[in-house]
Each structure stands twice: as structure tokens, then as C-alpha cells.
Design a protein around this motif. Structure first.
Motif, PDB file in Angstrom:
ATOM      1  N   PHE A 137       0.817  -1.209   0.000  1.00 19.25           N
ATOM      2  CA  PHE A 137       0.000   0.000   0.000  1.00 19.25           C
ATOM      3  C   PHE A 137       0.855   1.264   0.000  1.00 19.25           C
ATOM      4  N   LEU A 138       1.987   1.224   0.670  1.00 11.96           N
ATOM      5  CA  LEU A 138       2.831   2.407   0.815  1.00 11.96           C
ATOM      6  C   LEU A 138       3.386   2.881  -0.526  1.00 11.96           C
ATOM      7  N   TYR A 139       3.654   1.961  -1.446  1.00 12.11           N
ATOM      8  CA  TYR A 139       4.266   2.328  -2.722  1.00 12.11           C
ATOM      9  C   TYR A 139       3.373   3.250  -3.560  1.00 12.11           C
ATOM     10  N   PRO A 140       2.141   2.852  -3.888  1.00 10.88           N
ATOM     11  CA  PRO A 140       1.333   3.751  -4.737  1.00 10.88           C
ATOM     12  C   PRO A 140       0.984   5.060  -4.056  1.00 10.88           C
ATOM     13  N   VAL A 141       0.743   5.025  -2.744  1.00  4.23           N
ATOM     14  CA  VAL A 141       0.376   6.255  -2.050  1.00  4.23           C
ATOM     15  C   VAL A 141       1.551   7.228  -2.021  1.00  4.23           C
ATOM     16  N   CYS A 142       2.743   6.730  -1.734  1.00  2.00           N
ATOM     17  CA  CYS A 142       3.928   7.603  -1.719  1.00  2.00           C
ATOM     18  C   CYS A 142       4.243   8.126  -3.111  1.00  2.00           C
ATOM     19  N   MET A 143       4.080   7.273  -4.138  1.00  2.02           N
ATOM     20  CA  MET A 143       4.333   7.724  -5.504  1.00  2.02           C
ATOM     21  C   MET A 143       3.322   8.788  -5.914  1.00  2.02           C
ATOM     22  N   ALA A 144       2.044   8.603  -5.516  1.00  3.15           N
ATOM     23  CA  ALA A 144       1.034   9.612  -5.826  1.00  3.15           C
ATOM     24  C   ALA A 144       1.321  10.913  -5.095  1.00  3.15           C
ATOM     25  N   TYR A 145       1.868  10.806  -3.883  1.00  4.94           N
ATOM     26  CA  TYR A 145       2.132  11.996  -3.074  1.00  4.94           C
ATOM     27  C   TYR A 145       3.353  12.762  -3.582  1.00  4.94           C
ATOM     28  N   PHE A 146       4.432  12.043  -3.907  1.00  8.97           N
ATOM     29  CA  PHE A 146       5.685  12.710  -4.239  1.00  8.97           C
ATOM     30  C   PHE A 146       5.872  12.934  -5.743  1.00  8.97           C
ATOM     31  N   ILE A 147       5.439  11.987  -6.565  1.00  9.37           N
ATOM     32  CA  ILE A 147       5.625  12.132  -8.015  1.00  9.37           C
ATOM     33  C   ILE A 147       4.512  13.002  -8.601  1.00  9.37           C
ATOM     34  N   PHE A 148       3.270  12.619  -8.330  1.00 12.77           N
ATOM     35  CA  PHE A 148       2.093  13.341  -8.805  1.00 12.77           C
ATOM     36  C   PHE A 148       2.199  13.678 -10.296  1.00 12.77           C
ATOM     37  N   ALA A 149       2.373  12.656 -11.087  1.00 11.51           N
ATOM     38  CA  ALA A 149       2.368  12.795 -12.546  1.00 11.51           C
ATOM     39  C   ALA A 149       1.724  11.534 -13.092  1.00 11.51           C
ATOM     40  N   GLY A 150       0.426  11.617 -13.337  1.00  7.37           N
ATOM     41  CA  GLY A 150      -0.375  10.435 -13.618  1.00  7.37           C
ATOM     42  C   GLY A 150       0.215   9.464 -14.618  1.00  7.37           C
ATOM     43  N   SER A 151       0.492   9.940 -15.827  1.00  6.22           N
ATOM     44  CA  SER A 151       1.022   9.036 -16.845  1.00  6.22           C
ATOM     45  C   SER A 151       2.383   8.481 -16.453  1.00  6.22           C
ATOM     46  N   MET A 152       3.213   9.310 -15.823  1.00  6.91           N
ATOM     47  CA  MET A 152       4.533   8.843 -15.405  1.00  6.91           C
ATOM     48  C   MET A 152       4.432   7.810 -14.295  1.00  6.91           C
TER      49      MET A 152
END
Length: 263
Positions: A45-60
């Protein structure tokens, strides 16, 4: 914060929130798709949430799923991220004047700028009694948390689904295919479809030349070069197309010129 300050913040939120509601529907759906994909690929669970929080670039973020599962190649990952998100360079340049004198809000607005936030913040008519900085901050903040919430919800739902999620990674391909078809069908003339044809042929040539594992970056570079070379022609084509879509205006201009000649 004083009562007056809270009033300014509340007023800005009330103006920004309704404009982000349509985006919430799209972000929650796409975020759920991304969360489901991450769950199907075995990520915690931590992976997608952290990526959504820090990357915030949908297609990427969708592309990053495959990067995490493939061989370690930081150079290729860097180039791919730059190519996928290169449009933000132009967004940033066009927003320099709007972000001016916003103090501590400016770094967050730069980080959280996405296509949808840019569309609202660059075109919205902000009332005179609404603080511009707080308005844009709430637009960016709300859109970002819609995406994060959708991602978290998708991962959680993925563990409860009674059926297999095999093949859900096709969701990104399907998304871009729908966008491409929408653009293709919206242009009725063959000349207006030239950019789409260039993109398809460039991708096909690189797929044949570099193989399915290495064609993405070369194809994007080739498309960039081709569009730069063809830009004068495409600009003229766009101008002609816009003129042909307003026949009444063209007729009025012609009629005015005839009347001036008779006078």
C-alpha cells in the motif's frame, strides 16, 4: 490566523472547489485504476500512495510501474521521465507572471502543477475580492489530493475484488488510445490528421528499428524533431483550418471590403 484571514481563505476555497469537482470525478477513477494496477503487481500500500504523493504525474506513475519491475536503468528512466513530462516546461514558463509575488505558496504551486490545475489557474476569472494566491493553492491542493485519494482507494479495493485483475495494466494504453481517437475523430479533413499520422508512423518506425523494449524514447525524440521541422506547415494548416471553421465571419469581412470598395 485572524478572523479576517480565515475569511479570505474560506472565500478562496469556495471559489476554487466547484471548479475542481469535474476533475475529482476523473482523478478518482484514474487514481483507482492506478491503485488497482499497483495491487495487481504485488506492491504494498505504501508504494502507490507515496508515488502519488511525491511524483504526482499520472502518466509517469503508470510508466513507473514497469520501470520498477524491469532491469535497473536510471539513465533510461530519467530520459523517459523528461520526455513524458516535458510539457510542464512550457506550463511553467506561461505561469511565471501568475505565480509572481505569491511568497511561500509559489514552490508548492510549481510542484503540484498538473494539466488540470494549469487549465484552471491559467484561465479562471478570479473575482476581485478573492485572493489569487489562495485560490490557485486550493485548486492545486484539491486536485492533488483527489489523485492521492483515488490511488489509495484503488489499492484497497483491489484486495477485495473477487475476480482476477490480470490485464489491468492495459488501462494506460486504453486511456491514451481513447484520447488519440477523440482527437482523430474531431478532425474531419485528412490534412488536419497529419500530426496523428506522423506520431503513428514515427512510433512504428522506431518499434521496428529498436524493438518493443527500447522504442519509446527514440520515437518521442523522432516525433519532436519531425514536429519542429513541420511546424511552419502545421501552423499554416491550423490557421487555415480556423479560418474555414468561421465562414460567416469570413463572409462578413468580404462583404465589408466590398462595401468599402463601392463607397
Amino acid at each position: 490566523m485572524t478572523g479576517e484571514g480565515r475569511g479570505v481563505v474560506t472565500r478562496a476555497f469556495r471559489e476554487a472547489f466547484p471548479l475542481t469537482v469535474p476533475i475529482a470525478a476523473g482523478f478518482l477513477f484514474l487514481g483507482c485504476s492506478y491503485g488497482l494496477l499497483m495491487h495487481a503487481k504485488g506492491f504494498a500500500f505504501l508504494y502507490p500512495v507515496c508515488m502519488a504523493y511525491f511524483i504526482f504525474a499520472g502518466s509517469m506513475e503508470f510508466v513507473t510501474v514497469n520501470l520498477l519491475l524491469s532491469a535497473f536503468n536510471p539513465v533510461a528512466a530519467l530520459m523517459l521521465a523528461l520526455m513524458v513530462n516535458a510539457r510542464h516546461l512550457f506550463y511553467g514558463l506561461s505561469m511565471l507572471s501568475r505565480f509572481k509575488n505569491l511568497g511561500w505558496k509559489k514552490p508548492y504551486l510549481i510542484f503540484a502543477m498538473c494539466d488540470e490545475s494549469f487549465a484552471i489557474n491559467s484561465s479562471a476569472r478570479i473575482p476581485d475580492d478573492v485572493d489569487r494566491g489562495w485560490f490557485m493553492l486550493f485548486v492545486s491542493l484539491l486536485n492533488r489530493w483527489y489523485w492521492i485519494a483515488g490511488t489509495a482507494l484503488g489499492w484497497l479495493v483491489g484486495g477485495l475484488l473477487p475476480f482476477s485483475t490480470d490485464g489491468i495494466e492495459f488501462v494506460l494504453t486504453a486511456l491514451f488510445l481513447v484520447i488519440f481517437l477523440d482527437q482523430w475523430l474531431s478532425h474531419h479533413g485528412s490534412k488536419q490528421r497529419i500530426p496523428g499520422v506522423v506520431g503513428v508512423l514515427a512510433s512504428l518506425a522506431c518499434l521496428i528499428g529498436f524493438g518493443p523494449d527500447r522504442f519509446m524514447i527514440p520515437s518521442m525524440v523522432l516525433m519532436l524533431v519531425l514536429f519542429l521541422v513541420l511546424r511552419p506547415y502545421l501552423d499554416d494548416l491550423a490557421a487555415t483550418s480556423n479560418g474555414s471553421q468561421n465562414p460567416t465571419e469570413s463572409q462578413n469581412r468580404s462583404q465589408n471590403r466590398d462595401e468599402e470598395d463601392l463607397a
